[in-house]
Scaffold this motif. Sequence first.
Motif, PDB file in Angstrom:
ATOM      1  N   UNK A 154       0.855  -1.183   0.000  1.00  0.00           N
ATOM      2  CA  UNK A 154       0.000   0.000   0.000  1.00  0.00           C
ATOM      3  C   UNK A 154       0.894   1.237   0.000  1.00  0.00           C
ATOM      4  N   UNK A 155       0.582   2.176  -0.894  1.00  0.00           N
ATOM      5  CA  UNK A 155       1.303   3.448  -0.963  1.00  0.00           C
ATOM      6  C   UNK A 155       0.337   4.547  -0.546  1.00  0.00           C
ATOM      7  N   UNK A 156       0.695   5.299   0.459  1.00  0.00           N
ATOM      8  CA  UNK A 156      -0.151   6.388   0.954  1.00  0.00           C
ATOM      9  C   UNK A 156       0.332   7.697   0.355  1.00  0.00           C
ATOM     10  N   UNK A 157      -0.446   8.247  -0.556  1.00  0.00           N
ATOM     11  CA  UNK A 157      -0.071   9.519  -1.161  1.00  0.00           C
ATOM     12  C   UNK A 157      -0.379   9.564  -2.636  1.00  0.00           C
ATOM     13  N   UNK A 158      -1.205  10.518  -3.049  1.00  0.00           N
ATOM     14  CA  UNK A 158      -1.622  10.597  -4.441  1.00  0.00           C
ATOM     15  C   UNK A 158      -0.953  11.694  -5.236  1.00  0.00           C
ATOM     16  N   UNK A 159       0.180  12.201  -4.741  1.00  0.00           N
ATOM     17  CA  UNK A 159       0.935  13.200  -5.496  1.00  0.00           C
ATOM     18  C   UNK A 159       1.857  12.530  -6.489  1.00  0.00           C
ATOM     19  N   UNK A 182      -0.535  -3.886  -5.689  1.00  0.00           N
ATOM     20  CA  UNK A 182      -0.252  -2.548  -5.165  1.00  0.00           C
ATOM     21  C   UNK A 182      -1.531  -1.721  -5.117  1.00  0.00           C
ATOM     22  N   UNK A 183      -1.780  -1.104  -3.975  1.00  0.00           N
ATOM     23  CA  UNK A 183      -2.869  -0.137  -3.836  1.00  0.00           C
ATOM     24  C   UNK A 183      -2.258   1.242  -3.608  1.00  0.00           C
ATOM     25  N   UNK A 184      -2.666   2.205  -4.421  1.00  0.00           N
ATOM     26  CA  UNK A 184      -2.237   3.596  -4.279  1.00  0.00           C
ATOM     27  C   UNK A 184      -3.399   4.380  -3.689  1.00  0.00           C
ATOM     28  N   UNK A 185      -3.242   4.819  -2.441  1.00  0.00           N
ATOM     29  CA  UNK A 185      -4.319   5.491  -1.716  1.00  0.00           C
ATOM     30  C   UNK A 185      -4.171   6.997  -1.883  1.00  0.00           C
ATOM     31  N   UNK A 186      -5.155   7.621  -2.502  1.00  0.00           N
ATOM     32  CA  UNK A 186      -5.119   9.056  -2.813  1.00  0.00           C
ATOM     33  C   UNK A 186      -6.170   9.781  -1.980  1.00  0.00           C
ATOM     34  N   UNK A 187      -5.732  10.772  -1.245  1.00  0.00           N
ATOM     35  CA  UNK A 187      -6.643  11.537  -0.386  1.00  0.00           C
ATOM     36  C   UNK A 187      -7.618  12.355  -1.213  1.00  0.00           C
ATOM     37  N   UNK A 188      -7.162  12.825  -2.362  1.00  0.00           N
ATOM     38  CA  UNK A 188      -8.016  13.630  -3.245  1.00  0.00           C
ATOM     39  C   UNK A 188      -7.645  13.344  -4.695  1.00  0.00           C
ATOM     40  N   UNK A 189      -8.464  13.834  -5.599  1.00  0.00           N
ATOM     41  CA  UNK A 189      -8.193  13.621  -7.015  1.00  0.00           C
ATOM     42  C   UNK A 189      -6.878  14.290  -7.405  1.00  0.00           C
ATOM     43  N   UNK A 190      -6.064  13.582  -8.163  1.00  0.00           N
ATOM     44  CA  UNK A 190      -4.766  14.104  -8.567  1.00  0.00           C
ATOM     45  C   UNK A 190      -4.927  15.321  -9.469  1.00  0.00           C
ATOM     46  N   UNK A 191      -4.196  16.384  -9.156  1.00  0.00           N
ATOM     47  CA  UNK A 191      -4.270  17.621  -9.948  1.00  0.00           C
ATOM     48  C   UNK A 191      -2.889  18.249 -10.110  1.00  0.00           C
ATOM     49  N   UNK A 192      -1.831  17.440  -9.982  1.00  0.00           N
ATOM     50  CA  UNK A 192      -0.466  17.964  -9.985  1.00  0.00           C
ATOM     51  C   UNK A 192       0.127  18.067 -11.384  1.00  0.00           C
ATOM     52  N   UNK A 207      -3.344  -0.942 -15.823  1.00  0.00           N
ATOM     53  CA  UNK A 207      -3.058  -2.099 -16.681  1.00  0.00           C
ATOM     54  C   UNK A 207      -1.953  -2.960 -16.094  1.00  0.00           C
ATOM     55  N   UNK A 208      -1.085  -2.359 -15.303  1.00  0.00           N
ATOM     56  CA  UNK A 208       0.031  -3.095 -14.694  1.00  0.00           C
ATOM     57  C   UNK A 208      -0.334  -3.649 -13.313  1.00  0.00           C
ATOM     58  N   UNK A 209      -1.567  -3.488 -12.900  1.00  0.00           N
ATOM     59  CA  UNK A 209      -2.020  -4.090 -11.656  1.00  0.00           C
ATOM     60  C   UNK A 209      -2.065  -3.173 -10.457  1.00  0.00           C
ATOM     61  N   UNK A 210      -1.844  -1.883 -10.654  1.00  0.00           N
ATOM     62  CA  UNK A 210      -1.930  -0.919  -9.550  1.00  0.00           C
ATOM     63  C   UNK A 210      -3.379  -0.466  -9.409  1.00  0.00           C
ATOM     64  N   UNK A 211      -3.908  -0.560  -8.199  1.00  0.00           N
ATOM     65  CA  UNK A 211      -5.302  -0.190  -7.926  1.00  0.00           C
ATOM     66  C   UNK A 211      -5.321   1.138  -7.181  1.00  0.00           C
ATOM     67  N   UNK A 212      -6.042   2.118  -7.716  1.00  0.00           N
ATOM     68  CA  UNK A 212      -6.175   3.412  -7.046  1.00  0.00           C
ATOM     69  C   UNK A 212      -7.361   3.377  -6.096  1.00  0.00           C
TER      70      UNK A 212
END
Length: 376
Positions: A154-159, A182-192, A207-212
């Motif tokens: 799990x990755x914490x951070x959507x930047x 892999x789960x990518x946990x995003x606090x808000x919609x990415x806008x960077x 497509x590579x198996x990362x789940x947002x």
Amino acid sequence: MAPARPRVVLVGAGHAHLHVVRNAAVLRAAGVEPVLVAPSTFHYSGLATGVLSGALTADRAQIDVAALASNFGVRHIAAEAAAIDRTARRLRLSNGQDLVYDALSLNVGSITPDPYRLTGQADVWSTKPLNSLACLKTRIESSICNARPDLAIVIAGGGPSGFEIAAALAGLLERNARHPGIHLVCKREADWGPRRAISCLTAALQRRGVVLVSGEVVEREAGACRLSDGRSLACDMLVLAAGLSAAPIVTATGLPVSSEGRLQVGPTLQSVADPNLFAVGDCSVMKGAPRPAAGVFGVRAAPILLHNLAALGGGAMRRYRPQRHWLSIMDLGDGTGLAMRGRLWWMGRSALALKRRLDLGFIAAMRAPSGEVLQD
């Protein structure tokens, strides 16, 4: 008796200070004595995810700071700053030593925020300090070698850091014939970045198996992590990548800082409230011209910093004007990259090739036996 030479203490070995060390002759010619306080090894941020994915060996992303300082005649103390007494102009080091200065320059980078105090728990990793990513890689490879089932990461951070770490870990698992979990946990919609670029990157990661996942990681549990809304995700390893903030030594100065704790400086790279304290890179922000924490600004500010530190021996200072648009390139861990400059972007192998040329070129320049003063 001849007047004492002003001493400038360089705290940290970031992009700008490495440039100053390589050109220390300019300071000595101006009658300024440089002293470097920094760890003996510099881990280059631009290549950190390349090391994490397994595309590069760790040594290709490192610079021997002690050797660099020795080669260019700069006194080097392998320590970190523990406290700053601005009234006495005295720096307390992590080894207990005190160092008197006439001017102080901070180039200490940034840290990863950890509002829920997760760091230190079992298999919780942070993107800073950068050498922790190499340790994370070793930990994952060790688990794979022990025939452990597919890992839940799990990755914490959507930047941008969170997305790039997710891509690098996907690449590492792919190189080891493991399906990314892999789960990518995003606090808000990415806008960077440009919306279309983020959309294409998201689709490529999926497509590579990362789940947002939308949410915020607030707690680490046995084999899982809990989100702010009560949901749990399977988690063998948790990576904290939720943005960047300045190192504690910056806020401890008592000088004006931004909301991220970055020291506010003026165009001459001096604190807006203390002309004896300079700061560059991630740990600073220019008042009236804020820019994100990105290595390009430390590189561009380096010649100005060198000139202004030399001006302590006499002479006029120059003003730094950070560019309004800059190039940033993400390493996607699969031989491709995502390049962005303003609203322009492209994704592919050519983007990563450009990134490698720029980053490895910087490393090579820092390792070269002699250098020239770069022009801004």
